[in-house]
Design a protein around this motif. Sequence first.
Motif, PDB file in Angstrom:
ATOM      1  N   GLU A   1     -13.867  -2.571  -0.790  1.00 25.52           N
ATOM      2  CA  GLU A   1     -13.563  -3.891  -0.242  1.00 25.52           C
ATOM      3  C   GLU A   1     -14.482  -4.918  -0.894  1.00 25.52           C
ATOM      4  O   GLU A   1     -15.709  -4.830  -0.778  1.00 25.52           O
ATOM      5  CB  GLU A   1     -13.735  -3.906   1.280  1.00 25.52           C
TER       6      GLU A   1
ATOM      7  N   VAL B   1     -11.586   3.382  -0.764  1.00 25.44           N
ATOM      8  CA  VAL B   1     -11.361   1.938  -0.666  1.00 25.44           C
ATOM      9  C   VAL B   1     -12.628   1.203  -1.064  1.00 25.44           C
ATOM     10  O   VAL B   1     -13.720   1.530  -0.576  1.00 25.44           O
ATOM     11  CB  VAL B   1     -10.944   1.540   0.767  1.00 25.44           C
TER      12      VAL B   1
ATOM     13  N   PHE C   1      -3.102  -5.662   2.878  1.00 25.75           N
ATOM     14  CA  PHE C   1      -3.651  -4.349   3.206  1.00 25.75           C
ATOM     15  C   PHE C   1      -3.560  -4.077   4.699  1.00 25.75           C
ATOM     16  O   PHE C   1      -3.076  -3.025   5.116  1.00 25.75           O
ATOM     17  CB  PHE C   1      -5.105  -4.259   2.749  1.00 25.75           C
TER      18      PHE C   1
ATOM     19  N   ILE D   1      -8.090   2.038  -3.931  1.00 26.20           N
ATOM     20  CA  ILE D   1      -7.656   0.733  -3.416  1.00 26.20           C
ATOM     21  C   ILE D   1      -8.794  -0.274  -3.494  1.00 26.20           C
ATOM     22  O   ILE D   1      -9.911  -0.007  -3.030  1.00 26.20           O
ATOM     23  CB  ILE D   1      -7.160   0.866  -1.965  1.00 26.20           C
TER      24      ILE D   1
ATOM     25  N   CYS E   1     -10.969   2.597   7.691  1.00 29.05           N
ATOM     26  CA  CYS E   1     -11.170   3.719   6.766  1.00 29.05           C
ATOM     27  C   CYS E   1     -11.823   4.910   7.469  1.00 29.05           C
ATOM     28  O   CYS E   1     -11.455   6.066   7.217  1.00 29.05           O
ATOM     29  CB  CYS E   1     -12.023   3.275   5.585  1.00 29.05           C
TER      30      CYS E   1
ATOM     31  N   TYR F   1     -15.303   4.636   2.128  1.00 26.75           N
ATOM     32  CA  TYR F   1     -15.250   3.166   2.088  1.00 26.75           C
ATOM     33  C   TYR F   1     -16.509   2.616   1.443  1.00 26.75           C
ATOM     34  O   TYR F   1     -17.624   3.084   1.709  1.00 26.75           O
ATOM     35  CB  TYR F   1     -15.127   2.636   3.521  1.00 26.75           C
TER      36      TYR F   1
ATOM     37  N   THR G   1       0.829  -1.205   0.000  1.00 29.49           N
ATOM     38  CA  THR G   1       0.000   0.000   0.000  1.00 29.49           C
ATOM     39  C   THR G   1       0.860   1.250   0.000  1.00 29.49           C
ATOM     40  O   THR G   1       0.589   2.209  -0.737  1.00 29.49           O
ATOM     41  CB  THR G   1      -0.944   0.014   1.212  1.00 29.49           C
TER      42      THR G   1
END
Length: 547
Positions: free
Chosen positions: A528, A526, A438, A456, A495, A502, A415
């Motif tokens: 996920e 981000v 991560f 990300i 986050c 997020y 990262t």
Amino acid sequence: MSVQSCIKAIIQNLPGDTAVISPGSRNAPILFALNHSKKNCYSIIDERSAGFIALGIAKHTRQPVILNCTSGTASLNYYPAIAEAFYARVPLIVITADRPPEQIDAWDGQAIRQKNVYKNHIRGEFQTPENFDDESAFSAIAQQVMNCMSSEIPGPVHINIPIREPFYDMSPSDISTPAQVDFPSLPKIELNLSSIAKLTNVSFDHKKVLIFNGMDDGEGITITSDGAVILSDITSSKHSNVSYWDAMLFSSLSKKGGMDILKVLSPDILITTGTTTLSKGLKYLLRVHKPENHFHVTSFDEVGDMFETQPQIINPNDLNETIQDVAYSIQPTKEYLDSWTSLTKMFETKFSQLDWGSYHEFGVVNFILNQLKTDEILHFSNSMPIRYASFLKGANNSNNKLYANRGTSGIDGCTSTALGCALATKKPVFLITGDLAFFYDTNAFFNKHVPSNLKIIILNNKGGGIFNMISGPEKLGDSQHFQNTPHYLNANALCNHFDIPYFVCNSMASLGPLFRHVQDHENTCVLEVKTDSEADIEFFNAFKSII
């Protein structure tokens, strides 16, 4: 002379326009000099993260980046990034403040044996004088560093500076604004097969010739096909004239019939550039079916023998214009390229028939690669994410610039490296990372420099998924959980802690809208992607069974 004027004499004569600094007391004169130089300075408190952020900047710019920390264990935290830079051939200038010699082993705080601490993974090691009474001696150190970085293989160098108290006696008036010191970039070189054949005095006629481009090491050497097979590692920044080659080779490894395929694909002559490869299948092919000759083209005198083929170094400077211009025709066997092409086309048909619409990590990476815009830069963490991308090379239209820490291939700092790259460019930077990589590097966000162009994508299957997909770990039995480290964490709270937007994905149907939202978001964010490890394994096993 003062401490400040002597340190200034080093700083103002070092190349590069960027410095990554970690806070401390002993390095106060150094950070003061850096702050009053023309260099862009970033303050990163965690030295391990700082090292990888500097690595990411240097990878993107191919210019040296200065790293500076205080004495003691702070310097040890640079080591993972230094090792990666050494094997990936990325230029870093590591400046560590140190305690004076009389304090080493005297039970003083943050006084460790710091001189030559990186000696096994450094291109140059420099120790400044213990006393600050000769400014020219410090200027000479900077010149030695420049000479080393210009003549050695690109990589990290270390300057260790012992500093005695008092070291806060400084003033901005002590610092003159230095001129920028230029660092030469390596020229791009294009070669042809006929010149290599002429120089080596080896006949390429009617031979199976394979050109392989390993990980990009900054040399910029390109060899034209001239009828040969060209395979390029996903980290090479070069193209192949065969698609799906890594996926096909990997699928062949576990099948009895695959061994016959590998024999057909074995070369008589191997020519390589760059450094390492991600491809386990290619390593197996060339180790088992060794070529008659292996030539590695490089201006450096260091080459690894990853294929166990005893490569012979060819310096591109020896392939001068005279040799290149001489008419010297070669005729590698055309059937060799035809064999690669026909076999990969058959593989492609079966590969495309897999259930890519179902929800699993492999399909998620495939979807994202096909959605990227031309100017978007890709970073991958190690373990499965970079392998998925390598297997998918040819299955998507992505020609995006790609980076991965494949020098040492660790999951630490992935990262931070991507963040460093994002600091060095205005283009969007995407990191596709596993969950463990991560969470391992969360201090990448513990700074005020997080850029808005970093996006990300976390592949969260609740553990180290690679150990469920390769053969061997299952033999550990109930000890395997120590290897694949199962967990039930998500990145939401993390986050929120760092004030990073997020988003979470739980299905293939929601992936498209969510990814496009992240893609167009004005800030770092981000996404996920939560998948089921059993579904990931089932699809991966189907992929391995194609051949």
